[in-house]
Write a protein that holds these residues in place. Structure first.
Motif, PDB file in Angstrom:
ATOM      1  N   GLU A  64     -71.213 -65.942 -18.441  1.00 25.09           N
ATOM      2  CA  GLU A  64     -71.493 -66.460 -16.698  1.00 25.09           C
ATOM      3  C   GLU A  64     -70.897 -65.763 -16.286  1.00 25.09           C
ATOM      4  O   GLU A  64     -71.578 -65.055 -14.939  1.00 25.09           O
ATOM      5  N   LEU A  73     -73.408 -64.437  -6.699  1.00 23.33           N
ATOM      6  CA  LEU A  73     -72.059 -64.769  -7.520  1.00 23.33           C
ATOM      7  C   LEU A  73     -72.431 -63.474  -7.986  1.00 23.33           C
ATOM      8  O   LEU A  73     -71.551 -62.537  -7.718  1.00 23.33           O
ATOM      9  N   VAL A  74     -70.538 -63.973  -8.123  1.00 18.65           N
ATOM     10  CA  VAL A  74     -69.197 -63.233  -8.710  1.00 18.65           C
ATOM     11  C   VAL A  74     -69.919 -62.755 -10.098  1.00 18.65           C
ATOM     12  O   VAL A  74     -69.821 -63.250 -10.699  1.00 18.65           O
ATOM     13  N   HIS A  82     -68.889 -63.407  -1.863  1.00 17.75           N
ATOM     14  CA  HIS A  82     -67.398 -63.985  -1.253  1.00 17.75           C
ATOM     15  C   HIS A  82     -66.570 -62.621  -1.131  1.00 17.75           C
ATOM     16  O   HIS A  82     -66.287 -61.763  -1.664  1.00 17.75           O
ATOM     17  N   PHE A  90     -61.607 -64.953 -11.432  1.00 18.03           N
ATOM     18  CA  PHE A  90     -61.922 -66.000 -12.293  1.00 18.03           C
ATOM     19  C   PHE A  90     -61.346 -65.758 -13.751  1.00 18.03           C
ATOM     20  O   PHE A  90     -61.604 -66.628 -14.443  1.00 18.03           O
ATOM     21  N   THR A 137     -62.807 -71.440  -7.677  1.00 21.10           N
ATOM     22  CA  THR A 137     -63.227 -70.704  -9.157  1.00 21.10           C
ATOM     23  C   THR A 137     -64.254 -71.316  -9.751  1.00 21.10           C
ATOM     24  O   THR A 137     -65.170 -71.499  -9.435  1.00 21.10           O
ATOM     25  N   ALA A 302     -73.972 -71.519 -11.232  1.00 21.03           N
ATOM     26  CA  ALA A 302     -73.224 -70.707 -12.121  1.00 21.03           C
ATOM     27  C   ALA A 302     -73.074 -71.832 -12.790  1.00 21.03           C
ATOM     28  O   ALA A 302     -73.226 -71.096 -14.831  1.00 21.03           O
ATOM     29  N   ASP A 303     -72.575 -72.742 -12.381  1.00 20.10           N
ATOM     30  CA  ASP A 303     -71.843 -74.186 -13.382  1.00 20.10           C
ATOM     31  C   ASP A 303     -72.821 -74.220 -14.786  1.00 20.10           C
ATOM     32  O   ASP A 303     -72.367 -74.531 -15.525  1.00 20.10           O
TER      33      ASP A 303
HETATM   34  N1  LIG Z   1     -69.768 -66.589 -10.728  1.00 20.80           N
HETATM   35  C1  LIG Z   1     -69.010 -66.755  -9.645  1.00 20.80           C
HETATM   36  N2  LIG Z   1     -69.876 -66.974  -8.486  1.00 20.80           N
HETATM   37  C2  LIG Z   1     -69.473 -67.214  -7.673  1.00 20.80           C
HETATM   38  N3  LIG Z   1     -68.788 -69.014  -7.528  1.00 20.80           N
HETATM   39  C3  LIG Z   1     -68.803 -69.762  -8.789  1.00 20.80           C
HETATM   40  N4  LIG Z   1     -68.486 -70.735  -9.444  1.00 20.80           N
HETATM   41  C4  LIG Z   1     -68.723 -70.987 -10.639  1.00 20.80           C
HETATM   42  N5  LIG Z   1     -68.909 -69.432 -10.896  1.00 20.80           N
HETATM   43  C5  LIG Z   1     -69.268 -68.690  -9.501  1.00 20.80           C
END
Ligand SMILES: Nc1ncnc2[nH]cnc12
Ligand SMILES: CC(C)(COP(=O)(O)OP(=O)(O)OC[C@H]1O[C@@H](n2cnc3c(N)ncnc32)[C@H](O[C@H]2O[C@H](COP(=O)(O)OP(=O)(O)OP(=O)(O)O)[C@@H](O)[C@H]2O)[C@@H]1O)[C@@H](O)C(=O)NCCC(=O)NCCS
Length: 324
Positions: A64, A73-74, A82, A90, A137, A302-303
């Motif tokens: 992911e 997303l990151v 972010h 992460f 995270t 994302a989760d």
């Molecule tokens: N890749 C991601 N970037 C930001 N928030 C997240 N939460 C879970 N995965 C993430």
């Protein structure tokens, strides 16, 4: 990412020695020793399987993280919307969870109560926050993937007759719904759930993860069947979730208009052919840039992508070794 370093040396030598002792004990009329050894063998097999499940969960979270573009997303390409976290944050978070997933798998296999799972989740969150110097995270992933690992333990113990989704519902749905009555008001998510009357992570789990089993998994597999690369299939699954999920992260940061914007962008991407269009990465990158400009970050989506990749591997029998 070589997870082999975390894979344990197969103790097949010990297994074969133990098998021959078991057979000898049974042959010479000492069945109780044989039974003890058989139980020990079964327990060792379960522990090995729990470590396989942990590796699958870590791989899912890593896959992911690595997927790009993933609007807002990151990833290892950039930090999305972010300022407080990057891919290294992460990775530290992900590795802090390696024992948690195997432990909660075994708890599920043993028929643990939701309260036991909750305590494991809270302990894992504490370790995550230590590893990330207090950055959130994977709090949602600890919950989402933790419950699915526990369900996998229960489901595999029961011989895989029912479904993973129904195992979640049968085992813990009532307790998860009860969580609403004691929800922590301090969290962004619980405030968003109340303000916008959405279910959030608890609602998703209580229903047996419909956005995983009925939305993302079919999208992932259909894209693969349509000839898409694994990266493209994962992107398709992500956009399928983003198009319909009431993601409390989007509500927290962007309010109802932010969620509606995200749904519309994802639906337009899919309606335009999704990843089956040649230029899908450019179209996805444009959406990513638009989310970043708006500071939108669909962390819940994302989760659930990670949860989908985990479930896909469990259901496809992926593992380092068959555990039975
Ligand atoms: N890749 C991601 N970037 C930001 N928030 C997240 N939460 C879970 N995965 C993430
Ligand atoms: C059960 C809890 C986890 C519920 O937590 P909460 O009350 O906060 O409610 P939710 O927001 O609904 O869920 C929390 C996280 O779950 C992800 N999520 C969001 N929407 C959904 C959804 N519809 N379905 C499934 N999952 C969803 C999301 O987590 C991800 O995003 C976080 C990172 O993004 P970020 O934007 O950085 O988040 P913030 O830091 O909050 O924002 P900024 O400050 O940066 O702007 C990260 O957590 C990702 O995982 C939601 O955030 C909770 O009650 C709990 O932990 N209980 C104790 C443990 C337990 O009960 N465990 C049970 C057994 S395992």
């Amino acid at each position: 990412m070589a997870f082999a370093a975390l894979e344990l040396t197969p103790d097949s030598a010990l297994d074969s020695a133990s098998d021959s002792i078991t057979d000898a004990a049974a042959e010479h009329g000492v069945p109780h020793i044989a039974e003890v050894l058989r139980t020990r063998q079964a327990w060792k097999a379960m522990v090995r399987r729990s470590r396989e499940i942990s590796m699958l969960a870590l791989r899912a979270l890593h896959d992911e993280l690595c997927l790009y573009p993933k609007p807002g997303l990151v990833s290892k390409m950039d930090n999305g919307s972010h300022d407080d976290m990057d891919a290294a944050t992460f990775m530290r978070s992900l590795f802090s969870l390696r024992r948690y997933f195997s432990t909660i798998y075994l708890a599920g296999a043993a028929g643990a109560s939701f309260d036991r799972l909750r305590r494991l989740g809270i302990d894992a969150e504490r370790r995550m926050l230590r590893a990330t110097s207090g950055i959130n995270t994977h709090r949602g992933a600890i919950f989402n993937l933790g419950i699915l690992c526990a369900a996998a333990g229960r489901w595999e113990q029961e011989g895989g007759t029912s479904s993973l989704s129904s195992t979640v519902v049968c085992q813990w749905s009532d307790d998860i719904k009860q969580m609403d009555s004691v929800a922590d008001d301090a969290s962004h998510g619980s405030r968003a759930c109340r303000r916008y009357a959405v279910g959030g992570a608890r609602g998703e789990a209580a229903m047996g993860f419909p956005h995983v089993f009925d939305v993302a998994l079919p999208a992932l597999r259909a894209a693969r069947a349509g000839g898409a690369s694994e990266r493209a299939a994962r992107a398709q699954a992500f956009f399928a979730i983003l198009a319909v999920l009431d993601d409390t992260n989007l509500l927290h940061r962007g309010h109802a208009s932010g969620l509606a914007y995200a749904h519309r962008a994802a639906r337009e991407f899919l309606a335009g052919g999704g990843v089956l269009r040649e230029n899908w990465p450019a179209r996805a990158r444009a959406i990513h840039d638009a989310f970043v400009r708006r500071r939108l970050s669909p962390g819940g989506s994302a989760d659930l992508l990670a949860a989908t990749l985990l479930v896909d591997r469990i259901l496809s029998g992926d593992g380092w070794q068959r555990w039975r």
